[in-house]
Motif scaffolding. Structure first.
Motif, mmCIF file in Angstrom:
data_model
loop_
_atom_site.group_PDB
_atom_site.id
_atom_site.type_symbol
_atom_site.label_atom_id
_atom_site.label_comp_id
_atom_site.label_asym_id
_atom_site.label_seq_id
_atom_site.Cartn_x
_atom_site.Cartn_y
_atom_site.Cartn_z
ATOM 1 N N ALA A 48 46.340 15.442 34.764
ATOM 2 C CA ALA A 48 45.127 16.262 34.058
ATOM 3 C C ALA A 48 43.957 16.157 34.786
ATOM 4 O O ALA A 48 43.128 16.916 34.984
ATOM 5 N N GLU A 49 43.746 15.038 35.362
ATOM 6 C CA GLU A 49 42.545 15.145 36.262
ATOM 7 C C GLU A 49 42.547 16.111 37.486
ATOM 8 O O GLU A 49 41.686 16.626 37.645
ATOM 9 N N LYS A 50 43.741 16.124 37.975
ATOM 10 C CA LYS A 50 43.795 17.165 39.245
ATOM 11 C C LYS A 50 43.648 18.567 38.586
ATOM 12 O O LYS A 50 43.112 19.687 39.470
ATOM 13 N N MET A 51 44.097 19.016 37.441
ATOM 14 C CA MET A 51 44.087 20.164 36.761
ATOM 15 C C MET A 51 42.819 20.352 36.187
ATOM 16 O O MET A 51 42.188 21.490 35.725
ATOM 17 N N GLY A 52 41.740 19.429 36.065
ATOM 18 C CA GLY A 52 40.373 19.636 35.692
ATOM 19 C C GLY A 52 40.124 19.407 34.054
ATOM 20 O O GLY A 52 39.024 20.107 33.818
ATOM 21 N N LEU A 54 40.842 16.390 32.507
ATOM 22 C CA LEU A 54 40.764 15.083 31.906
ATOM 23 C C LEU A 54 39.427 15.002 30.962
ATOM 24 O O LEU A 54 39.467 14.202 30.105
ATOM 25 N N GLU A 55 38.092 15.408 31.660
ATOM 26 C CA GLU A 55 36.977 15.244 30.944
ATOM 27 C C GLU A 55 37.201 15.670 29.435
ATOM 28 O O GLU A 55 36.631 15.217 28.384
ATOM 29 N N ARG A 56 37.705 16.905 29.266
ATOM 30 C CA ARG A 56 37.818 17.504 27.989
ATOM 31 C C ARG A 56 38.640 16.632 26.946
ATOM 32 O O ARG A 56 38.635 16.511 25.773
ATOM 33 N N LEU A 57 39.766 16.110 27.578
ATOM 34 C CA LEU A 57 40.748 15.245 26.803
ATOM 35 C C LEU A 57 40.017 13.941 26.464
ATOM 36 O O LEU A 57 39.960 13.327 25.365
ATOM 37 N N ARG A 58 39.026 13.458 27.373
ATOM 38 C CA ARG A 58 38.395 12.233 27.019
ATOM 39 C C ARG A 58 37.477 12.546 25.888
ATOM 40 O O ARG A 58 37.088 11.793 25.032
ATOM 41 N N GLU A 59 37.134 13.875 25.654
ATOM 42 C CA GLU A 59 35.886 14.238 24.462
ATOM 43 C C GLU A 59 36.950 14.029 23.237
ATOM 44 O O GLU A 59 36.277 13.885 22.110
ATOM 45 N N LEU A 60 38.148 14.511 23.323
ATOM 46 C CA LEU A 60 39.059 14.670 22.058
ATOM 47 C C LEU A 60 39.750 13.483 21.866
ATOM 48 O O LEU A 60 40.305 13.534 20.791
ATOM 49 N N ARG A 61 39.658 12.442 22.693
ATOM 50 C CA ARG A 61 40.445 10.967 22.363
ATOM 51 C C ARG A 61 40.097 10.510 21.169
ATOM 52 O O ARG A 61 38.817 10.673 20.742
ATOM 53 N N TYR A 62 40.767 9.529 20.475
ATOM 54 C CA TYR A 62 40.458 8.900 19.423
ATOM 55 C C TYR A 62 40.217 7.214 19.831
ATOM 56 O O TYR A 62 41.092 6.601 20.505
ATOM 57 N N PRO A 63 39.028 6.759 19.597
ATOM 58 C CA PRO A 63 38.778 5.381 19.902
ATOM 59 C C PRO A 63 39.610 4.463 18.891
ATOM 60 O O PRO A 63 38.874 3.590 18.260
ATOM 61 N N ILE A 64 40.919 4.213 19.085
ATOM 62 C CA ILE A 64 41.715 3.603 18.288
ATOM 63 C C ILE A 64 41.289 1.991 18.814
ATOM 64 O O ILE A 64 41.166 1.398 19.799
ATOM 65 N N SER A 65 40.710 1.301 17.824
ATOM 66 C CA SER A 65 40.249 -0.186 18.205
ATOM 67 C C SER A 65 41.365 -0.988 18.290
ATOM 68 O O SER A 65 41.712 -2.009 18.964
ATOM 69 N N GLU A 66 42.381 -0.997 17.432
ATOM 70 C CA GLU A 66 43.572 -1.664 17.552
ATOM 71 C C GLU A 66 44.938 -1.141 16.750
ATOM 72 O O GLU A 66 44.723 -0.278 15.758
ATOM 73 N N ALA A 67 46.063 -1.371 17.155
ATOM 74 C CA ALA A 67 47.246 -1.145 16.344
ATOM 75 C C ALA A 67 47.737 -2.294 15.457
ATOM 76 O O ALA A 67 47.883 -3.391 15.958
ATOM 77 N N SER A 294 52.920 13.087 28.869
ATOM 78 C CA SER A 294 52.490 12.832 30.210
ATOM 79 C C SER A 294 53.525 13.391 31.106
ATOM 80 O O SER A 294 53.110 14.228 32.419
ATOM 81 N N LEU A 295 54.691 13.371 31.101
ATOM 82 C CA LEU A 295 55.778 13.825 31.978
ATOM 83 C C LEU A 295 55.760 15.153 31.889
ATOM 84 O O LEU A 295 55.937 15.955 33.092
ATOM 85 N N ALA A 296 55.605 16.036 30.677
ATOM 86 C CA ALA A 296 55.472 17.169 30.716
ATOM 87 C C ALA A 296 54.417 17.757 31.523
ATOM 88 O O ALA A 296 54.687 18.844 32.290
ATOM 89 N N ILE A 297 53.222 17.342 31.538
ATOM 90 C CA ILE A 297 52.183 17.754 32.318
ATOM 91 C C ILE A 297 52.522 17.565 33.852
ATOM 92 O O ILE A 297 52.317 18.500 34.390
ATOM 93 N N ALA A 298 52.789 16.415 34.322
ATOM 94 C CA ALA A 298 53.004 16.107 35.613
ATOM 95 C C ALA A 298 54.128 16.899 36.097
ATOM 96 O O ALA A 298 54.022 17.265 37.252
ATOM 97 N N GLY A 299 55.224 16.666 35.405
ATOM 98 C CA GLY A 299 56.540 17.631 35.812
ATOM 99 C C GLY A 299 56.172 18.871 35.852
ATOM 100 O O GLY A 299 56.617 19.769 36.840
ATOM 101 N N GLY A 300 55.348 19.658 35.131
ATOM 102 C CA GLY A 300 54.944 20.944 34.914
ATOM 103 C C GLY A 300 53.985 21.298 36.189
ATOM 104 O O GLY A 300 54.280 22.332 36.883
ATOM 105 N N LEU A 301 52.988 20.385 36.469
ATOM 106 C CA LEU A 301 52.299 20.687 37.640
ATOM 107 C C LEU A 301 53.021 20.770 38.815
ATOM 108 O O LEU A 301 52.994 21.486 39.881
#
Length: 380
Positions: A48-52, A54-67, A294-301
């Motif tokens: 994701a970082e290589k594809m440019g 990653l920053e957008r994904l960081r904006e969309l992430r959920y700050p889960i405190s705990e499971a 994760s594997l779908a993106i890395a394998g697809g790239l």
């Protein structure tokens, strides 16, 4: 390209960026919105970082405190997500699967032609070209077909026959949906709360739009999918407390529910002639491995890079298989090892899971436990 999921969008976008003319065929009449929370880490994070993106994904992430795992008697066991992320070198984020898919769609080059409601049912491989046959009888030809049409791949079935030969069922069904509950949303806060029982689990978490999301899994004797998924869900998770009861009461119509088997696909070869497979169509690891997206993106790239090299297609496909198959096999093995920890079947497995969760917070042992759960092979 057939299949506009995570793998399909990745390959389509990356090929288009490298100058290929891409037609992306998707069986669904509209883009899917059902999904669940994923822990995004591993090789896909670096891709994701290589594809440019990653920053957008960081904006969309959920700050889960705990499971937090809650027992029927009300006692609970919690895992600090920051400690788990530290075991992954900080390269871990919680995302809704549909947010990841939307991000890939947003960066899709305008040159990609997306055709919804276009199910590929067969392929005809010729010496100089290959033709995709659609359910409506129409046909489209090109240099290659990338089959990223999911765990129930019609292209795989057409080329290799009985899908059951490559389908390793893990004896579970899973489901996900969202619903409105201001009470539960406030109660959950930024925690992911799961029930702690034998043979079944329900996870609940709040979303930023005010809705509550449910993710659940249960063991089944018969892996055939039920005709009425809502009825099956209400039956499987009955009697799991007031919060789950409310979630079951608000379970939506079947077309708003994600429901599927928990399975892995073990395809001995990932290409035939001018057809090559990507994502769950050839490498499904199951939700137990925790790295499908994760594997779908890395394998697809990786596949897009290989296809766009100067080598013959057969050599490109062979390199893709040689480099990526061992990574997927390792993650699949990790998923199978995690099965009894994910859904304990005996009291011993139940307490073993609790002990393992406790060890995740230990500085050195935690990294070992994490690598055991997620697999050890990496891709560079």
């Amino acid at each position: 390209m057939c299949g506009a999921g995570i793998a399909g969008l990745t390959v389509a976008g990356q090929l288009a960026e490298r100058g290929w003319e891409v037609v992306l065929l998707e069986a669904a009449p509209e883009r899917r919105t059902q999904g669940y929370m994923i822990d995004f880490f591993g090789p896909g994070y670096d891709a994701a970082e290589k594809m440019g993106i990653l920053e957008r994904l960081r904006e969309l992430r959920y700050p889960i405190s705990e499971a937090r795992f809650v027992r029927p008697n009300g006692r609970s066991q919690a895992i600090d997500y920051e400690l788990v992320a530290a075991n992954e070198g900080g390269k871990l984020m919680s995302l809704m699967r549909q947010d990841l898919e939307q991000t890939l769609f947003d960066v899709l080059p305008e040159s990609v032609e997306l055709r919804l409601g276009s199910a590929v049912v067969a392929v005809e491989d010729r010496t100089d070209y290959v033709t995709a046959v659609l359910a409506d009888g129409s046909r489209i030809s090109g240099d290659i077909v990338v089959a990223a049409d999911g765990i129930h791949s019609a292209v795989r079935h057409d080329l290799f026959g009985d899908s059951a030969a490559f389908d390793r069922q893990l004896g579970m069904h899973t489901c996900a949906y969202t619903f409105d509950s201001p009470r539960l949303h406030a109660k959950l806060g930024d925690a992911l709360v799961s029930t702690d029982e034998l043979d079944r689990m329900v996870g609940l978490y709040g979303l930023r739009d005010g809705k509550v999301a449910l993710f659940a899994a249960h063991r089944v004797d018969d892996t055939v999918l039920p005709a009425d998924t809502r009825a099956a869900i209400r039956s499987a998770y009955a009697g799991m407390g007031d919060d789950v009861a409310e979630a079951l009461e608000k379970c939506p119509e079947p077309d708003k529910i994600y429901y599927d088997q928990v399975a892995q696909i073990e395809l001995p070869v990932w290409s035939r002639g001018r057809v090559v497979f990507a994502g769950d169509a050839c490498q499904a690891v199951s939700l137990l491995a925790g790295q499908g997206a994760s594997l779908a993106i890395a394998g697809g790239l990786l596949l897009a890079e290989k296809i766009s090299s100067d080598r013959e297609l057969s050599a490109s496909f062979a390199e893709y298989e040689e480099e990526w198959m061992p990574v997927v096999a390792d993650k699949q093995a990790a998923g199978r090892r995690a099965a009894n920890g994910f859904l304990p079947h005996t009291v011993f497995q139940f307490w073993k899971r609790r002990a393992g969760l406790a060890l995740l917070t230990a500085p050195v042992i935690g990294k070992f436990v994490t690598s055991t759960i997620t697999g050890t092979k990496t891709f560079r």
